[in-house]
Design an enzyme around this catalytic site. Structure first.
Site: not given
Lengths: 130, 382
Positions: B83, B326, B330
């Protein structure tokens, strides 16, 4: 997971084989070639005790496909008396009772089935003591 | 070492973008970055991407993306750090320009997550396959374990976690690129379905498609592209033990601390100098731990920062003004570059109703896996 990959891991999955660094005394599980703490390369083989204490935990409600039938299930990082730590499922109890500090024994259990052939893959799960 | 500036930016909206493929998303963001800077060529292309191979069966993204940008022939490669792939691509682009190896680098990040892949399993490949995933742990499960350890050590509550989501949704509701442009309440978060105790659905970032891109060049050439460049003044990368079981304190993200310290040192600033920050809130607990490890709030004080308003727009240090992972979404490989774009726009005064007034110095922190890699960048308006 093809069977050679599974077979290679038998020492740690079946026997909890770990290594104690002769340089710093740190215990690594599974065993490694180089100590993550001091980069030492001399090790003594040891086998973790089949018991330990929960360091931290969760209850998985949304699991991977292979495990969803078992949800909700508890998982924990468990530390054995030798200082080795491992990630395990904790079973035979209410999942919500699995909290930091809980004492568990580590028992040899079926973990998952692999591939179309359904190879049975084993390892250890925690069971609360007492 | 040469001074380096960001001179252009482009990004897609984030969300479930069924009409766009992996390459479509990349081209939209990359072409946007080039046109915003009036650039018609680049020396090098870096594509941050976690797992095109597992999400859509596509590897070898460097040449594919150069080709679709009409730039076949240009040097190009994919950069991967789960990520943190986007942030890592930015770090490598920064090094390439600072060293004098090349002049212009297009740094992009892209992920296509909604084409039918088993997302839970793909994301879990950023954890340790042999010692963690084998036993049935998920990514939310790992962060849930971090949350429980933080609760035990610092008294953090489920409501504290909820406030992180409430704050970031409030910011994201003002972001036209965000996946969720709606506010949520603490009650809604605490009543949402359980994913991995103590984390509920609304403590978790969503599954998203999207891409983001920035153009880097030496600061002394920046005026060829824009009259408002933003200088990259610090960059730090660090790693930690891959498996949660191998970290002494599961509630502390050592890679975030180390990467932050390296970036602060390079930039010659301290956490007190940061006026706006984007940190990696893949789960609510991650924002709390990242704020503490980066020094933006004191250790053990992260839990109350969202509820108290300290990290809201108008607070002492606004965090995740974009809505964060959030609310903004993402798409994992794109996230690190999208964070850079939020700070780039903040320091240029282009953030509209999300603008942090007078912001001159900003920070982004992008994390891979359950914290095994972290990339921090520090930016200064020119």
């Amino acid at each position: 997971m093809p069977s050679p990959r599974y077979w290679r891991e038998k020492a740690n999955r079946f026997h909890l084989e770990a290594a104690r660094c002769q340089g710093c005394g740190g215990v690594t599980f599974p065993a490694r070639t180089i100590c993550p703490a001091c980069r030492g390369t001399e090790f003594e083989t040891l086998y973790l005790s089949r018991k330990g204490k929960v360091v931290t935990s969760t209850v998985v409600h949304v699991g991977p496909n292979e495990f969803q039938m078992e949800a909700p299930y508890a998982m924990a990082v468990v530390e054995t008396p030798e200082g080795g730590r491992l990630m395990v499922q904790v079973v035979d109890c209410e999942p919500s009772d699995v909290l930091p500090g809980l004492e568990v024994s580590l028992e040899f259990r079926l973990i998952r089935r692999e591939g179309h052939g359904g190879i049975l893959c084993y390892g250890h799960k925690g069971v609360p003591v007492g | 070492m040469r001074e380096v500036a960001i001179v252009g930016a482009g990004m897609t909206r984030f969300g479930e973008i069924w009409e766009s493929s992996l390459r479509d998303l990349f081209v939209e963001a990359a072409a946007g970055a080039l046109s915003s800077a009036g650039a018609d060529h680049v020396d090098h292309i870096l594509v941050g991407n976690m797992s095109g191979g597992q999400f859509v069966g596509q590897e070898h993204l460097g040449p594919l993306m150069a080709d679709h940008l009409g730039m076949a022939g240009v040097a190009a490669a994919r950069v991967e750090s789960a990520c943190a792939s986007g942030g890592m691509a930015l770090n490598m682009g920064f090094m390439a320009v600072a060293s004098g190896f090349v002049d212009t680098v297009l740094v992009a990040g892209v992920e296509k997550m909604t084409d039918g892949a088993d997302v839970t399993n793909v994301l879990a490949s950023a954890a340790d396959q042999e010692t963690e995933v084998y036993h049935g742990i998920t990514f939310p499960g790992l962060y849930a374990m971090i949350a429980r350890a933080h609760m035990a050590a610092h008294g953090t509550t489920e409501e504290d976690l909820a406030w992180v989501a409430v704050k970031n949704h409030k910011h994201g509701a003002m972001n036209p690129k965000a996946q969720f442009r709606s506010e949520v309440t603490v009650e809604q978060v605490l009543q949402s379905s359980m994913v991995a105790e103590p984390l509920r659905l609304l403590h978790c970032s969503p599954v998203s498609d999207g891409a983001a891109a920035v153009l880097l060049c030496p600061l002394d050439q920046a005026r060829n592209y824009t009259d408002r460049p933003v200088k990259l003044i610090g960059s730090g990368v660090a790693t930690d033990a891959m498996a949660l079981a191998d970290r002494k304190d599961p509630a502390f993200l050592a890679a975030v601390e180390k990467s932050s310290e390296r970036a602060y040192k390079m930039a010659g600033v301290t956490p007190k100098d940061i006026q706006v920050a984007e940190v990696h809130d893949c789960f609510a607990i991650a924002e709390i731990c990242c704020l503490e490890a980066s020094g933006l709030v004191e250790k053990g004080q992260g839990a109350k920062a969202a509820a108290s308003g300290e990290t809201s727009l108008g607070g002492r240090i606004p965090v995740n003004t974009s809505g964060g992972l959030k609310s903004k979404g993402h798409p994992v490989g794109a996230t690190g570059v999208a964070q850079a774009i939020e700070v780039f726009e903040q320091l240029r005064g282009e953030s509209g109703e999300r603008q942090v007034e007078g912001a001159r110095i900003g920070l982004t922190q992008n994390m891979g896996g359950s914290g095994a890699s972290s990339v921090v960048h520090i930016y200064q308006g020119v």
